[in-house]
Structures are given as C-alpha cells and as structure tokens.
Design an enzyme around this catalytic site. Structure first.
Site, PDB file in Angstrom:
ATOM      1  N   GLU A 166     -20.757  18.268   7.524  1.00  0.00           N
ATOM      2  CA  GLU A 166     -20.282  19.654   7.642  1.00  0.00           C
ATOM      3  C   GLU A 166     -19.026  19.695   8.493  1.00  0.00           C
ATOM      4  O   GLU A 166     -18.955  19.011   9.525  1.00  0.00           O
ATOM      5  CB  GLU A 166     -21.305  20.536   8.373  1.00  0.00           C
ATOM      6  CG  GLU A 166     -22.588  20.805   7.653  1.00  0.00           C
ATOM      7  CD  GLU A 166     -23.494  21.719   8.490  1.00  0.00           C
ATOM      8  OE1 GLU A 166     -22.988  22.457   9.358  1.00  0.00           O
ATOM      9  OE2 GLU A 166     -24.711  21.665   8.273  1.00  0.00           O
ATOM     10  N   GLU A 176     -29.680  19.490  11.311  1.00  0.00           N
ATOM     11  CA  GLU A 176     -29.247  19.416  12.709  1.00  0.00           C
ATOM     12  C   GLU A 176     -30.443  19.480  13.646  1.00  0.00           C
ATOM     13  O   GLU A 176     -30.571  20.397  14.474  1.00  0.00           O
ATOM     14  CB  GLU A 176     -28.246  20.529  13.025  1.00  0.00           C
ATOM     15  CG  GLU A 176     -26.921  20.349  12.315  1.00  0.00           C
ATOM     16  CD  GLU A 176     -25.829  21.282  12.819  1.00  0.00           C
ATOM     17  OE1 GLU A 176     -26.170  22.325  13.398  1.00  0.00           O
ATOM     18  OE2 GLU A 176     -24.654  20.964  12.631  1.00  0.00           O
TER      19      GLU A 176
HETATM   20  C1  GLA Z   1     -24.296  24.071  11.738  1.00  0.00           C
HETATM   21  C2  GLA Z   1     -25.406  24.291  10.728  1.00  0.00           C
HETATM   22  C3  GLA Z   1     -25.013  25.160   9.570  1.00  0.00           C
HETATM   23  C4  GLA Z   1     -24.158  26.308  10.032  1.00  0.00           C
HETATM   24  C5  GLA Z   1     -22.964  25.792  10.776  1.00  0.00           C
HETATM   25  C6  GLA Z   1     -22.013  26.874  11.226  1.00  0.00           C
HETATM   26  O1  GLA Z   1     -23.513  23.006  11.466  1.00  0.00           O
HETATM   27  O2  GLA Z   1     -25.928  23.091  10.252  1.00  0.00           O
HETATM   28  O3  GLA Z   1     -26.197  25.626   8.970  1.00  0.00           O
HETATM   29  O4  GLA Z   1     -24.918  27.121  10.871  1.00  0.00           O
HETATM   30  O5  GLA Z   1     -23.424  25.132  11.937  1.00  0.00           O
HETATM   31  O6  GLA Z   1     -20.914  26.346  11.923  1.00  0.00           O
END
Ligand code: GLA
Length: 674
Positions: free
Chosen positions: A318, A161
């Site tokens: 995710e 991210e």
């Molecule tokens: C993001 C991050 C993960 C985690 C999630 C929690 O998507 O990439 O590492 O922290 O948030 O919602």
C-alpha cells in the site's frame, strides 16, 4: 515450521505475478456491480495486474455466525480473472463484524487503564483472545477452501496491518497468555525475578499468578516487564498470522503474506522476527509530513523492507496516490510526485507497487483518502499519473527480480527502539528513531547507499557498519561489529549504544559497555543537553541533545567540544582495531557536520558514493549479476547531471551522459554493468 515453508517458497522465487506489478486494494463491496465493470476496464487501461480484495470483507461474507455468503466475492474474482487481473486475496479477518463483538464482548481489547475499547471502528480485537482466533481461523479456512485453487488468486493476504490499532491488550486473558509466554522464556519465577530486577522497589514475585500485564500504575513501571510485554505482544500477533497462514496452506499452494508497517509512527511489531514466516515480504508506506524529511523516511522504510526481505525483491502492498486522511494536514502530492515516490520504492528493491486504494470511497472514515480513481473521476491529474506509472513500469519490466546491494550496513532494531525510548532514561528528548533517521539522512545526503540489517546479523562483505543508539546490545550484536572491524572493516557507533543487555541490565565498568573496548573510549557520566542547548565542535559543527564525560583509552580524538558541560571533551574518536577502525560519536552533530563525518568515515573505509546522489537526488543501482540499472530520481527544482552511459529506459534512448530534469526519474541500463 511455517518459517521453513516460507523459506522454501522464497528460494523457489515465488512472486505474486511475474514481472513488475501495479496493484491496489479493491473494495467492490462499496460499489454496485455496474461500477465493477467500469473498474476492470480502467484497471486494464492503467496496467493493474493485482488487486487486494476481501480485506475488510468479514461482515459481508459471514453476515451471521457460520452462515457464509460468497456469491458476491465469486462474481468479483471471476470478473477480475476474465480481465486478466490477479487477486491478492484477503482472509477478511482484519475487523470483526458487529455480531461477533456483541455475542463475545470479551474479544474487545482492554487499554492500559483497564477500560475496554468499543466496536465501531476497526480491528477492535484482543490478539490473545481464543474466541477471536477461533472465529478468524474458521473464516480464513472457509475462504481458503473456496478459493484455494481459484485461477485468479496469486497471493494470500492475512488480516491487515496486524497490530495497527490493537498491538497491545492489557485484559485478563492477555495477562494469562503473557504468563505462559514468560514461563516459556524464564522457566522459573526466580529467573523472572532476576531478569526483571525485582529486588528494586519491593517488586519480587512469589508465584506466577502475581504477574500481570503492565497496566497503568502510579509511578514508573518495571522497565523489563514493559519490554517483555512488547516482545510478547509482537509474538502474539505473529502467532495469529501463523494460525491463519497454516490453515490457508492446507488448502492452497499460493504464497501467503501480510502487510508490514515499516513507518515512523508504528513500532509495536518486531518485523525481524516476523519476516522469516512470510513467503513474500510486503510493506505499507505513506509519506509522513509530520517528519522533518518525509522523503528520506520513505527511502529508509524501503531499505528496511529490503533488509527484512533478505535483499530479495519485495512488495509495496500500500501507498497513496496523493493525500492520506490521518495526518493533521493531509498534504496532496504535487504533479510528478506520485510517479517519483512510487519509483523510489522500485529503485530500492520493490517489484510490486500497490496503492490503497482503487476507487476513493464515497462513505466512511477514509472518504478523503486519495485513490487511483479520485472522487473527480478519470479526467484528473492523479488518474493520468497512474496511467503514466503503469506505462513506465512496462518500460522498466527488465529490472524485475534484480536486487540492490551496498557496501555499508546500518543496524536497526525494533527491540532496541522499545528499550531505548523507555522511561527513566537520561533524556526523553533522545528518541531512537529520530537518531536512526538522522544518521540515515546524512548517509543519503552523502550519496552513501546502505543495507539495513538486524543486530547480530553477519556483516561479511560490508566495508562499514553504522550503529546508531543501539541501547540494548546483546553480546552477539557487539561481537558481529567487532568481527567486521577485526577483519578490516570499519564501524561507526553513536552514543547510548551498548549500554544494557537483553534484560536491560546496565553493562558496568564505564559506558558504552558492550562497545567500550572496540571503540577505545571510557565514559564516566552522561551530560544530556537541554532543549536548544548546543555544543560548539572544533571541526566547525555544532552538537545537540547529548554530551559525555569521555576519555579515550586506545582511540584518538578527531573532534572536541569547546564548550558545554564538559569543555574540551572528545566527541568524535577513532580507534584502530585489528585490521580496521572503529569510530565513536558522543553527541548529535548538526546535519552538515554529520554528513561531512560520514563522508570521511566512508572514504576511509573505501566506500564510494553513488554518482550525483544527494539530499534531493536519490541514486540507487539494481543489478542481476549480469546487468545493472542506475536509478536517478531528481526531487529538486533544477536539472541534475550524472555520469552514466548506456540505454535509458524511461525515455527509451541510448545515452552517453545523463541529464535528469527537475522532478523526473531516469533509469539507465549501464553500458558497463556494476
Ligand atoms: C492502512 C490500511 C488501509 C488504509 C490505509 C489508509 O495502510 O491498511 O486499510 O486504512 O492505511 O492510509
């Protein structure tokens, strides 16, 4: 260069694993090896075929500068491979280890007020730091060299991210990089002065070294400097991705990507610029209960991601099985919701559904974040639904590789978002994303599927284009809309569109500048409304946020305001143009009135709503050219009937009429493919 490589790989149809994918983030470093064995057995039970590892592995695999310890990761990859589970391998560079920030505190990001951010959380690094870049690329190279041809590895996951917490850094190193970026963009300091309008407030620069990052100042900063800093920051993060990707590609033929954040609360990266550099477009999405309609936002995010993927299948890298841990109230999913929300991404074009994360952490900042294996273990509703999702994906396998295509395009721009929400504008209550969401919600409620496109994208083949609040409009963006209408398509443009060019220079001669002739309207003055102030509309609706002193030139008025700052002013107009028509909307009508309006506009454009679709029922069709599948997701509390015939895949039975129970999902391979 890397965009070319990415395009070739996408054309070749490279995916992480064939078919539909169920996957997750897997952090075995948080658990003992005995637990790993239980993990792989459970993964197989659920049908997990791809796991992301080493995403936050840096301090583990490089415990001291230049000393790499890969034994644990070797064991994890071998174990996963032995159980037929593929790996989405993190470069491990998302968060620097304490030794790096201790040795090189200059990598720590600086806030706009000139103070440094400290280590102790994650992602505390300056995107322009050459020291950080060098160390991260060195680690990525070590990982790529070691695992570049490991049989478990199916996908490379660069960092994590990018820009989630560190999208901007205002430090001196960033300022020097910003100047280089500006030099490349403008060539001369005179050109920068002209673009930024520095004659205003005595801001004229005499030399490059006078230019800095827009640190906190005592008044409104220069808006174009702020916008350029947004563009620069997005480019710096992309450069980081590319540097890691390049070194990986030297050692591996496996596709490379990173996880996007197309969500309501992250807006710092221009993913239209990034997407061409990805071998596979991947997104992270979490339901946001701070929004008025979290499900509509999920649907929008999925449609944006499909747009970024150029219509090809994409990966949900995710999402959550239940609650997250970072909202004021972290709402847990209700029974059936895990399945339904996952399949909503699938319906809208995802071929891979992955969760953060496999096993709920016992320690650390995210211990109350849901996971596939909850703290309470496998005798739980969440685990049973995870297993059910895996089994359902098995029954839906045949949709893998199919795509979604609609007759309506919706223009969405990260850059226009940055520009529109700037300071010193007529109303701080008009927020770009809220406007986009409003029009998207109405379209979804009306059962009108949309493809999300970048401004300026060719619109051939669409019947209608919707352009909400495209404040910053380049000539080419307006020309693409005009061309569609000239050729018989329809357009719907909303207020505060076409106002400025790419330098934020107002397009003079009457609003909405770039769209004025197409729309056949002339706006003399904005009359933003105070919070709670409403306009009465003569079609029975109500308007909020905005009114205008507007006169029509070639347009006809469809709806007037009967009160407000300009009683009698047109608020909805339609202008015949070329072989098509262009609509303009000069307020934010309430959701019902907006839904009625988009129905009328779509109908006039020859767009047919999807059968049975509405605010509580998502209906999406995927097709592979020869076959089509109708997805119906009933989020409501009563059964819905939908006209459909064919073979229903979830229940595995032929149908001649479809009833979808409350909370259920059905997927029909249609007898007559569309
Ligand atoms: C993001 C991050 C993960 C985690 C999630 C929690 O998507 O990439 O590492 O922290 O948030 O919602």
């Amino acid at each position: 260069m890397s965009a070319d490589v990415a395009a070739t790989r996408r054309e070749a149809g490279v995916g992480p694993v064939p078919g539909l994918v169920l996957g997750c983030d897997y952090n075995p470093e948080q658990w003992s090896p005995e637990v790993w064995h239980e993990d792989v057995a459970l993964m197989r039970e659920a049908g997990v075929s791809l796991v992301a590892v080493n995403v936050f592995g840096w301090s583990d695999v490089e415990p001291e500068p230049g000393r790499y310890e890969f034994e644990r990761l070797d064991a994890v990859l071998d174990l996963l491979h032995a159980h037929g589970i593929g790996v989405n391998l993190g470069t491990g560079t998302a968060s620097p280890p304490p030794w790096l920030s201790t040795q090189h505190p200059e990598i720590l990001p600086m806030a706009a007020d000139g103070t440094r951010r400290h280590p102790g959380g994650r992602q505390a690094w300056c995107p322009s730091s050459p020291v950080f870049r060098e160390r991260a690329v060195a680690l990525a190279e070590q990982v790529a060299r070691r695992y570049g041809s490991h049989p478990a590895v199916r996908l490379w996951h660069v960092s994590n991210e990018l820009g989630c917490h560190n999208a901007h850094c205002w430090c001196d190193v960033s300022a020097a990089a910003f100047r280089d970026w500006l030099r490349a963009r403008y060539g001369t300091i005179e050109a920068l002065n002209s673009a930024w309008g520095t004659t205003f407030w005595s801001q004229r620069y005499g030399a490059w070294d006078q230019v800095g990052t827009p640190r906190l100042t005592v008044s409104t900063p220069n808006p174009t400097q702020v916008l350029d800093f947004q563009r620069f920051s997005s480019d710096e993060l992309l450069a980081h991705h590319r540097a890691e990707a390049e070194v990986i590609r030297r050692h591996s033929d496996i596709p490379v990507t990173t996880n996007f954040m197309v969500t309501a609360h992250r807006r710092d990266v221009d993913y239209w610029q990034w997407a061409p550099h990805m071998d596979l477009v991947a997104n992270d999405h979490y339901l946001d209960h701070r929004l008025p309609d979290p499900l509509a936002e999920l649907a929008f995010s999925a449609d944006v991601t499909r747009g970024l993927a150029g219509g090809r299948p994409w990966m949900l890298m995710e999402h959550s099985t239940s609650a997250v841990n970072w909202q004021p109230v972290n709402v847990a999913k209700r029974p059936g919701e895990l399945l339904r929300t996952s399949l909503l991404h699938l319906a809208r074009g995802a071929d891979a559904l992955c969760f953060f994360q496999w096993r709920a952490s016992a320690q650390g900042a995210e211990k109350f974040h849901s996971a596939m294996v909850p703290h309470a273990g496998t005798d739980t509703g969440v685990w049973r639904e995870v297993v059910e999702l895996g089994a359902t994906l098995g029954r839906l396998e045949e949709v893998a590789g199919s795509t979604v295509r609609h007759d309506v395009a919706l223009v969405f721009s990260f850059e226009a978002w940055w520009a529109a929400d700037g300071e010193g504008h007529p109303s701080q209550h008009v927020r770009y994303l809220e406007q986009v969401h409003h029009w998207y919600r109405a379209l979804r409620a009306a059962g009108i599927g949309v493809d999300v496109v970048a401004p300026g994208a060719p619109l051939d083949g669409y019947r209608l284009v919707v352009v909400p609040e495209l404040f910053l409009t380049r000539d080419g963006d307006a020309a693409a809309v005009e061309r569609l209408v000239a050729n018989g398509g329809h357009a719907l443009v909303t207020y505060f569109s076409g106002i400025v060019d790419a330098d934020l220079r107002v397009r003079l001669g009457g609003y909405p500048g770039a769209f004025r002739d197409l729309l056949g309207v002339h706006v003399e003055q904005f009359h933003p409304l105070l919070p709670g102030e409403m306009l009465t509309l003569d079609d029975g609706g109500a308007g909020s946020l905005w009114a205008e002193e507007l006169r029509t030139t070639t347009a006809e008025t469809r709806v007037h305001a009967t009160d407000g700052p300009v009683p009698g002013a047109p608020v909805v107009t339609r202008s015949a143009h070329g072989a098509g028509a262009a609509w303009y909307v000069a307020t934010t009508p309430d959701l019902d009135a907006t839904t009625r309006l988009v129905r009328e506009v779509a109908d006039g454009a020859g767009v047919r709503p999807l059968p049975g679709a509405g605010a509580d029922v998502d209906v999406v069709r995927r097709t592979d050219g020869a076959r089509s599948w109708l997805f119906v997701l009933n989020h409501g509390s009563t059964p819905v009937e939908v006209e459909a015939a064919g073979f229903e895949l979830v229940e595995q039975q032929p149908i001649t009429a479809l009833t979808v129970p409350a909370g259920a999902v059905r997927v029909v391979r249609e007898e007559v493919p569309r």
